[in-house]
Design a protein around this motif. Structure first.
Motif, PDB file in Angstrom:
ATOM      1  N   THR A   8      19.765  55.821  43.106  1.00  0.00           N
ATOM      2  CA  THR A   8      19.990  56.822  42.075  1.00  0.00           C
ATOM      3  C   THR A   8      19.012  57.973  42.301  1.00  0.00           C
ATOM      4  O   THR A   8      17.824  57.733  42.499  1.00  0.00           O
ATOM      5  N   ARG A  12      18.348  61.574  37.851  1.00  0.00           N
ATOM      6  CA  ARG A  12      19.355  60.818  37.102  1.00  0.00           C
ATOM      7  C   ARG A  12      18.821  59.465  36.658  1.00  0.00           C
ATOM      8  O   ARG A  12      19.523  58.734  35.964  1.00  0.00           O
ATOM      9  N   SER A  13      17.612  59.130  37.038  1.00  0.00           N
ATOM     10  CA  SER A  13      17.006  57.876  36.601  1.00  0.00           C
ATOM     11  C   SER A  13      16.455  58.058  35.192  1.00  0.00           C
ATOM     12  O   SER A  13      16.362  59.166  34.662  1.00  0.00           O
TER      13      SER A  13
END
Length: 80
Positions: A8, A12-13
């Motif tokens: 990821t 977007r984590s």
């Protein structure tokens, strides 16, 4: 046996999204508290942009006088 482990992307984590939210809130408070200072500098930034644009946008000029082509034009100047 193949494993397709897609990582990821950081932004977007959970950790990245938390940093984005924190940076957004910090940016909002900085804007609210220092808006007068930031907007007061704008006229000076316009004057600073003028010499910077001159330096970077006139990079192709050679300031040597006219437009001379190097090469065959020396032979054309000679009288036959």
């Amino acid at each position: 046996m193949e494993h397709n482990h897609k990582r990821t992307p950081f932004w977007r984590s959970r950790f990245g999204l938390g940093w984005l939210v924190l940076a957004g809130v910090a940016g909002w408070f900085l804007w609210e508290e220092h808006r007068a200072h930031l907007l007061g500098v704008l006229p000076y930034l316009v004057f600073l942009a003028c010499p910077l644009m001159h330096v970077f946008m006139h990079g192709g000029h050679h300031h040597g006088g006219g437009h001379h082509q190097h090469g065959d034009d020396r032979d054309e100047r000679k009288a036959p």
